[in-house]
Design a protein around this motif. Sequence first.
Motif, PDB file in Angstrom:
ATOM      1  N   SER A 227       0.809  -1.214   0.000  1.00 26.93           N
ATOM      2  CA  SER A 227       0.000   0.000   0.000  1.00 26.93           C
ATOM      3  C   SER A 227       0.844   1.266   0.000  1.00 26.93           C
ATOM      4  N   PHE A 228       2.164   1.132  -0.253  1.00 26.24           N
ATOM      5  CA  PHE A 228       3.000   2.339  -0.293  1.00 26.24           C
ATOM      6  C   PHE A 228       3.286   2.711  -1.753  1.00 26.24           C
ATOM      7  N   THR A 229       4.184   3.667  -1.921  1.00 24.57           N
ATOM      8  CA  THR A 229       4.532   4.142  -3.266  1.00 24.57           C
ATOM      9  C   THR A 229       4.990   2.971  -4.131  1.00 24.57           C
ATOM     10  N   TYR A 230       4.365   2.877  -5.326  1.00 24.25           N
ATOM     11  CA  TYR A 230       4.718   1.760  -6.223  1.00 24.25           C
ATOM     12  C   TYR A 230       4.857   2.337  -7.625  1.00 24.25           C
ATOM     13  N   VAL A 231       6.092   2.501  -8.081  1.00 29.25           N
ATOM     14  CA  VAL A 231       6.335   3.068  -9.426  1.00 29.25           C
ATOM     15  C   VAL A 231       7.314   2.147 -10.142  1.00 29.25           C
ATOM     16  N   PRO A 232       6.787   1.199 -10.968  1.00 34.08           N
ATOM     17  CA  PRO A 232       7.718   0.262 -11.608  1.00 34.08           C
ATOM     18  C   PRO A 232       8.707   0.967 -12.532  1.00 34.08           C
ATOM     19  N   ILE A 233       8.291   2.080 -13.160  1.00 31.43           N
ATOM     20  CA  ILE A 233       9.204   2.791 -14.053  1.00 31.43           C
ATOM     21  C   ILE A 233       9.138   4.257 -13.660  1.00 31.43           C
ATOM     22  N   LEU A 234      10.225   4.742 -13.109  1.00 27.22           N
ATOM     23  CA  LEU A 234      10.239   6.130 -12.622  1.00 27.22           C
ATOM     24  C   LEU A 234      10.949   7.014 -13.641  1.00 27.22           C
TER      25      LEU A 234
END
Length: 1876
Positions: A271-278
Motif C-alpha cells: 500500500s506504499f509508493t509503487y512506481v515500476p518505471i520512474l
Amino acid sequence: MARLADYFVLVAFGPHPRGSGEGQGQILQRFPEKDWEDNPFPQGIELFCQPSGWQLCPEKNPPTFFVAVLTDINSERHYCACLTFWEPVESTQEVVCNEDTTEKEEEADEGGQARLLSTAPAQPSQLFAPKTLVLVSRLDHTEVFRNSLGLIYAIHVEGLNVCLENVIGNLLTCTVPLAGGSQLDSVEEGARTISLGAGDRQVIQTPLVDSLPVSRCSVALLFRQLGITNVLSLFCAALTEHKVLFLSRSYQRLADACRGLLALLFPLRYSFTYVPILPAQLLEVLSTPTPFIIGVNAAFQAETQELLDVIVADLDGGTVTVPECVHIPPLPEPLQSQTHNVLSMVLDPELELADLAFPPPTTSASSLKMQDKELRAVFLRLFAQLLQGYRWCLHIVRIHPEPVIRFHKAAFLGQRGLVEDDFLMKVLEGMAFAGFVSERGVPYRSTDLFDELVAHEVARMRADENHPHRVLRHVQELAEQLYKNENPYPAVAMHKVQRPGEASHLRRTHRPFPRLDEGTVQWIVDQAAAKMQGAPPAVKAERKTTVPSGPPMTAILERCSGPHINSARRLEVVRNCISYVFEGKMLEAKKLLPAVLRALKGRAARRCLAHELHLHVQQNRAVLDHQQFDFVVRMMNCCLQDCTSLDEHGIAAALLPLVTAFCRKLSPGVTQFAYSCVQEHVVWSTPQFWEAMFYGDVQTHIRALYLEPSDDRVSPSQEVGEAQSQDDERSALDVASEQRRLWPTLSQEKQQELVQKEESTVFSQAIHYANRMSYLLLPLDSSKSRLLRERAGLGDLESASNSLVTNSMAGSVAESYDTESGFEDAETCDVAGAVVRFINRFVDKVCTESGVTSDHLKGLHVMVPDIVQMHIETLEAVHRESKRLPPIQKPKLLRPRLLPGEECVLDGLRVYLLPDGREEGVGGSGGGPALLPAEGAVFLTTYRVIFTGMPTDPLVGEQVVVRSFPVAALTKEKRISVQTPVDQLLQDGLQLRSCTFQLLKMAFDEEVGSDSAELFRKQLHKLRYPPDIRGTFAFTLGSAHTAGRPPRVAKDKGPSLRTFSRNLVKNAKKTIGRQYVTRKKYNPPSWEHRGQPPPEDQEDEISVSEELEPSTLTPSSALKPSDRMTMSSLVERACCRDYQRLGLGTLSSSLSRAKSEPFRISPVNRMYAICRSYPGLLIVPQSIQDNALQRVSRCYRQNRFPVVCWRSGRSKAVLLRSGGLHGKGVVGLFKAQNTPSPGQTQADSSSLEQEKYLQAVVSAMPRYADSSGRNTLSSFSSAHMGGHGKWSSVRASGRSSGLGADVGSRLASRDLLSTPHTNGAPPDSGFLRPQRAALYIIGDKAQLKGVRPDPLQQWELVPIEVFEARQVKASFKKLLKACVPGCPATEPGPASFLRSLEDSEWLIQIHKLLQISVLVVELLDSGSSVLVSLEDGWDITTQVVSLVQLLSDPFYRTLEGFRLLVEKEWLSFGHRFSHRGAHTLAGQSSGFTPVFLQFLDCVHQVHLQFPMEFEFSQFYLKFLGYHHASRRFRTFLLDSDYERIELGLLYEEKGERRGQLACRSVWEYVDRLSKRTPMFYNYTYAPEDTEVLRPYSNVSNLKVWDFYTEETLAEGPPYDWELAQGPPEPPEEERPDGGAPQSRRRVVWPCYDSRPRVQPDAISRLLEELQRLETELGRPSERWKDTWDRVKAVQRLEGRQDGRGTSSSLLVSAVPHHRRSLGVYLQEGPVGSTLSLSLDSDQSSGSTTSSSRQAARRSTSTLYSQFQTAESENRSYEGTLYKKGAFMKPWKARWFVLDKTKHQLRYYDHRVDTECKGVIDLAEVEAVAPGTPTIGAPKTVDEKAFFDVKTTRRVYNFCAQDVPSAQQWVDRIQSCLSDA
C-alpha cells in the motif's frame, strides 16, 4: 463488463520551453477528449512515455514497448502501455513548434504536422524524434495492449487499407467481462474474443478470481535474475516496509520485476509508493521518507548512490545491495530454511540428482509460466504457515452497519510462540497487514485460494514438512490452480493480429503518423455508450460465504522453554496449592508455595492458576480471609511479573476479572480488592493491552446480543475470551457472518434498531473499562503516587509515546517526573490527572474506531474524572484500614549471639540473603538442599555485620543460617536492585564484601523503608571508618568512654607506667622538634587530644644539626630516672628478648657493653627521634657510634637505616633490614635545605658514613674480620662485575661467575660443584666459600642504579624486581572476586574459578616472595650476611625478612617464636597496619592492602610442605589472618611503636593483666584459648633443630589457602571462639545415661557445618572424650597439654620397656628432610608398624613406607644411647623448666629429666629430643634455693616459681611453669640429694 481501454493518446517530441538541449513530451491527440466520469485522465503521461527523457537520435531505432503503472489518489492503478517509434525530424520543426503549447496544443500540432508533410527526403545527418502511442487502462492485459498498439503501428507503417480512426474507436469501445463474473456459464463470456476491425482476432481471458494477482512469467524471471537468497531478502524487505529500488536497462524488465515482487506478497497488498518505471525528471522521489518499490533505468545508477536507506536490486547484474544502516529481519526459523529448500527444488530440480551415480534420464523442466506459478505457490504456503489461525485472533467489534474488525496481535504472537520474532512483529504492525485484516477479516465474503489453504491445508503442510516430494506435489497442485486462474481456457487462446514486416522501421517512410479525425472516433465512442445505457449495469456476481476459520493456532516451532516445561505434575502442584488455600490448610499451602512460584514461570501453570481461581469465583468464594488473600495476591503477582507489556499469553487478561473479584473485609463497610495489590506491573499501563481486552469483551457481548435465547448461556468464562474454545457454541465470527448474510433482507427500522443496540453495547463496555482502568492505575496510597506512576509508566503519558518503564526502580524517581509536569506534582490530584488523561486517550481511540456516537463520547469524557475521583475516595478508606491490619506473621527474628562488650547499633532489618555464587549451599556440586536464599535480618553491632535467618526453601527444615564479618573488614559496599526470592518483587538491595572473604548480598524486605536502608549504610560507614583510631571496637570494648576522649585508666594501677609513657612522648616531641625533618612521604596521623605543637617547631624544623643534642648522647649510665624506666620497659619488648636469645648483645643493669661482642644494642632511638617507625632499641655494629647513626639514616627512605634483626647460630651471618636508598635527587635536597652547613661535605659525609657503616657490618662478621678483606672475591675478573652483571634479575642465570637465584630457590651457579642438589638439600660445606661476598644487599632494581659498587668487593648489590603495595591491593581485589564472585558463575565447574584466580596473579606474588626468601636463606646459610633494602622497608622488606627467619630458625616455628617474630618484625619495626587496613576515615581512600595476610599465606604454603616443622596449626594462621583485619584486638592497630606509646597502649597491658577484662591483645587471647583447647596446636610437630626449610616456590607447588574459600553458615566464621561454641553439638539428654555415647549418624553439609568441629581428628576426639569422662566422674579435668605430654612420655617408656629396639618417640624425628616435607609418620606404639600419612607425596607409597622404617630403625639406635638398662627409675621425674643461659644468654625452655640411677639432672631441647644438651651432676649441687626473676625471664610466671640450683661451678637459674610445679621440682631434687 469493463472497458478494455480508457484513453488512447499520441505523444510526440517537443522542444523544452527553457530552450535547453533536452526536449519534452507533448500530447498531440487524445481520445476521447472528454474525461470519463468514473475515471479522469491521468496527469503526467508525457513523462512516463519516455522515462529517460525526450531526446533526438542520430539513427532510427526499432519500436519499443513497455507498460508503465501510475497510481491515482484513490490508490487505483492505471496501466499505460507505450509503443514508441522514431520519425525523422527537421531543424525547422523546432522553430515552428516553439509556440505556446499549454492552452492550444492541438492547433500547434496541426501546424507542425502540416509542415512535416512537405519536408524533403531525410539527409544523412538527419535526426530522429520519438513518438509514442499510449493506451491507458485500468485493466492489466499487457499482451492485448501490445497486440493492439502493434496493429495500429503496422497499419501506419505498412500502409494498410484500414481506417485508423475505426480501429482506435473500436479499441476504446471494447468491453471485457469482469473477473470472477459469470464466465463459468459460457466460454464466450469468460474468454472474450475481440476484433478491432482490421481483420484481426484476439482472445481476452479474464482471471477466474479477481483477488489473485496475475503474474505471467514475472516471478520466474525475478528468481532467474536475482537468485533465491536475494529474492527472499527483497520479499522480507518489502513486507517489513523498507525501501526497494530496482535497476535495469530494460523498462519491461523493471515492470516485470515489480509485478513479480507484488505477486509474491499476496495475500497482503502493498500500500506504499509503487512506481515500476520512474521517469528521470522525478528521481527526487527516491529521497522520500516513506517505503516504496520503484524501478529506475540503470543509466541513472550514479544518482542512486547517495541513498543511505534504500535496498538496491540490480536486475542486470543479479545483485542486491543492503546498506549498513538497514536491518532486514529474516523469516522465522524453520520457515526460512524450509522455504529456501522448496524454492531450490522448484528452480533447480537437477540439484537433487546431481550426485547420483546413475542419474535418471532428464525430465523436461516445466515451462517458464508454470515455474512462475510453482514459485508463487511456495510463497502462498509460506503465508498460510505464517498466518495460520489468524482468524482466531480477530475481534469483531461491530457487525452493523459495517463490520469493524480488530486483530489481537499479542495473542497471535504469543500462541504462535513468536513474541521475540522481529519479522512477524514488524509484518503485523505494518500497513499491509492492517489492510489484510480489514479486507479479509470480514466474516461473510467471497473466498479464494488463500482462505482455503489457511483453513484446511495447514495440517497437511505440517505433516509434509519432512517429505520433500510430498511438499513438491502440494506446490504443483497449488501452481495448477494459480495457472488455471490466469488461463482458464487454454484451448481458446488463438490470436490473429497483423504485425509489421521485418525491419520495417528501417524503411524510409515519408509519411509521419497521420493526424486522426477526432469526430469519427468520438462518434464511435458515443454510439457504443448509447448502446450500453440500454443494457443492465454490469454487477460483479459475487458468491459470498462464511469464511472458514480453520483449526486453532499452534506454535510455529514447539519450543521447550528450558526449565519451565510444565509437566502435569507441576500443574497438579498449582491446583493442590490453590485448593489448600481455599480450604484453609495454610501450612500445607506454605510448603507448596515455593514450588508453585517456580512452576508459575511456565505458561501452562499460569493459565491453570487463572482457570482454578475462576472456578472459585464462580462458586462465590471470592471473599477471603487475610492469609488467603495474601497467598492469592502473591501468586497473582508471580504470574504477572513475567508478563510483557503485550500480555501475549493472555495471563493478565485472564486475571483482570479476578483482581476485581477477590477481596477481603478490612472493617465493616471497607473491602479491599485484589487489584490494589497487583498494580506494580507494566502490563497495566500499556494502552495496547487495554484495547485488546476491550475489543475482546465487546466481541463477547455483541455475540451474546445476537444469539437466540436458547443459546444464551454466556458464562463469565467467556469474558476471558475463551468463548472460541467451546465447540458446541458458535464463535463470534460465525454469528457475525450469519448477521451479514441476513442484513440486506432486514427492514430499515430493524437495521436501525440493531445498529443502536450495538452502539450502546460498546458504550456500556467503555464505561466498564474506564472503571477497570482506574482500579488498576490508581495507587492504594496516593502519597506513594510518584513512585507508582513512574513504575507504571504513566509519567510518560504526557508524551504520547507509551514507553514502557520497566519494574526496575529508577534512582531518582521524583526528579525525573517533576521535570515533565512542572509544579503540580505536590498534591495527589496529579495522579488523578495522569490517570484521567490516560483513560480519556483510550476512550477516544476505541470509541472512534468502534463507531460510538459523538454525544455518548462527550458523556464519557465528563464521566471519567468523576469515576477516578470516586475511586480515590474509596481507596483512602481502604488504605487507612489496611495500615491497621496486624502485619503478616513473618518468621521471628533470630537474635545473634554477641561477644562480651559487643553492642547492637542497629537492630534487625528484615532482609533476604541471596546466593553469592560460591555456596554448595544452593544445592550445588555436592547436592544437598538450598540453604540460600535465606530469610532473616541483618544486625549491625559495634564489631560485626551479622545476618541470621532461615532458608526460604521449606524443604531444608529449621536450619539457622548465619553469615557475619567484622565491620572493619568491609572493603566494598554497593547498592543493587534484586528480586526477593519469595514474592519475586524487585527490591533495593545491598552487597557488602569483606576482606575476610565473606559476602552479604541482601535484598531488603518491603517493610524496610528506603530511609532505614540508608541509615544502615550510613551507620556502617561510620563504624567502618571512625574519625579516630580510638573509635574502633578494640578501644571502645569494655570501657565506657566516648570515642572523642582519651581513655582513663581504672584506679591508675601503674602510675609509673603512665608517667613514663607521658614523659616519653614529651621527650620525643622535644627531640623531634629539633631533628625530625618533614621530608618523609609518611606522617603519622595527629591525634586531636595532642593539641597544637609549640610554635618554635616551625623554625627549628628546617635546620638539621650536625651533632645531636647532648641529652640524646649521654652515656647510658647517666640516664635520667624516667629514661631508665624507658630502658627497662623497652628491654621487656619482644625485640630484646629475641636479641638476647640470638646472642646479639645484652643490656645489663649498668648498660655496659661487652666489647668482645661484634654487635651492640643501641638505645639511640629510644625517644623515636631518629626513626619514628623503628623500635626503641636497635642492634648496630659495635664500632659505630650513636651520633653517626643519625647521618647514616639520612641516606635511607623514612630514615630506616640498616639494622641487624637476626643472626645465624651456625654460620654467624647476620640478616639486616632497612628502607630503600634515597634516589640521587635526595642529595640535592639536603644541599638545598641545609643552607647553614657547607653543602658538599654534608652530602658526602652521609654517603661516606653509609659506606663506613656497611664496612663495619662486614668487619663484625667473624670470618671477614681480617682487616685486609681482599680475599673475599679476589678470583673475580673485575671490580665492575659486582654492579649489575650477575644479578640482572632473580631468575636462573646460567653464568658460573657469581650467583643467580633459581626459581627452584637454590643458587644457580652449581656448575662449580660436582652435581646439582635437589631442592632442599643442605648446601655443601665448601660451597663457593672463598668466592662469597661478605654482604649482599638486596634492593629494588630501580633504586640500586645509582649506587656505587664497593671497591673492595666486600659487598655486592643484588637488584631484583618486586611488586608494589598497590599491585598487592589490585591482586587481592581480583582474588576476592574469584573466591567470592557475588553472582552465580555463568559456566559451572572449576574452570572459571581457576581462570579468575590466575588473572588475580596472587599466587605469582606469593611465588616471588618465597623465591626471594629462599635465596636469602641460601646466602645466610652459606655464611654471607644479607641486607634486605626494598621499598620503604615496612611492606615487602618485612615479608621477606620474616619469612627468612621462619625458614632458617626453628624457634620461630613454635607458637611462642612466631608470636615473637610478628611482634618484632611487624609491630616493632613499624608495618603500617592502620594505614594498610584503612582503619580510619583518613585511610579510606587508600583502601585495604593485605601485606600481612600475604605473609601468612606464604607461611601457610611452607606449612603445607613441611607439616612436621611447625608447632602451630593452620587454624592459627587463619585466626591471625581474620583478626589482623577485625580490629577486635589492639595488637594490630596503629602504624608503629611510637604511635602505640603515644596512645598509651604499649605498656598498659602489664598493669591490667590480672583483671579478667576482655583480652586487649591477640596473644593473650591465644594463650588463654590454648590452655582450654588444642585448636592452635599441631599434633604432627616433630622438629629437627638444624632444619633450614627450603620450600618449593613454583606456582604449580602452591595451593589456594582454604581460608579464602571455606565458609560455615551454621555459625558464621569460626575465629571468634566464644561464638563458635554454639548449638551444633547434639544435646546431652539424647545420650543414654552411662556408657559410651551411641553412634548417631549426622548429615554434614559442606558449606553449612564446620567440618573440624563435627568431625575432629583422632587425637582431638580422644582428648575431648577424656575430658568428658573426667567431668562425668566429677574429677577436675586436666589440661589437654599435660595429658598430651604425659601420653607421649608414656609412649616413650613403653617402647623402651619392650626392649625390642622399636622407636619410642611418638613421631619419628630423624626422617631425612626430603621425605619429611612430603609425609608424616606416626609410630603405632610398641608393635613397630609404621603408619604413613602421605601428604602430596610424589613418590609411591611403598617407597615412603620402607624409607620411614629405615628411619625408624636409625633413630632407635641413637635414642638414649647412654642407657642400656630398661629400668623405669632412669627417669624418676621429668618436665619443662625455663633455664637462664650463661652470661648474656637468654632464658630458654628445656625438657629436664631427673635421673636417680645416674644421679643426674639432664636437659634436652624438647620432649622428643634424642640428644642430651647438657648434664648437671647432682654430686656437685650445694644448695637449692628460691630465686628472683632477671631480665628476659618469662613474664607471665609468678615470682615464687623461680629457684636457683647452686653447684660448685656456677649458679643455675630455673623457672617452672607455676608455683606448685616449682615446689615439686625443688622437693624432688632435695630428695635425690638426701638419698645420696
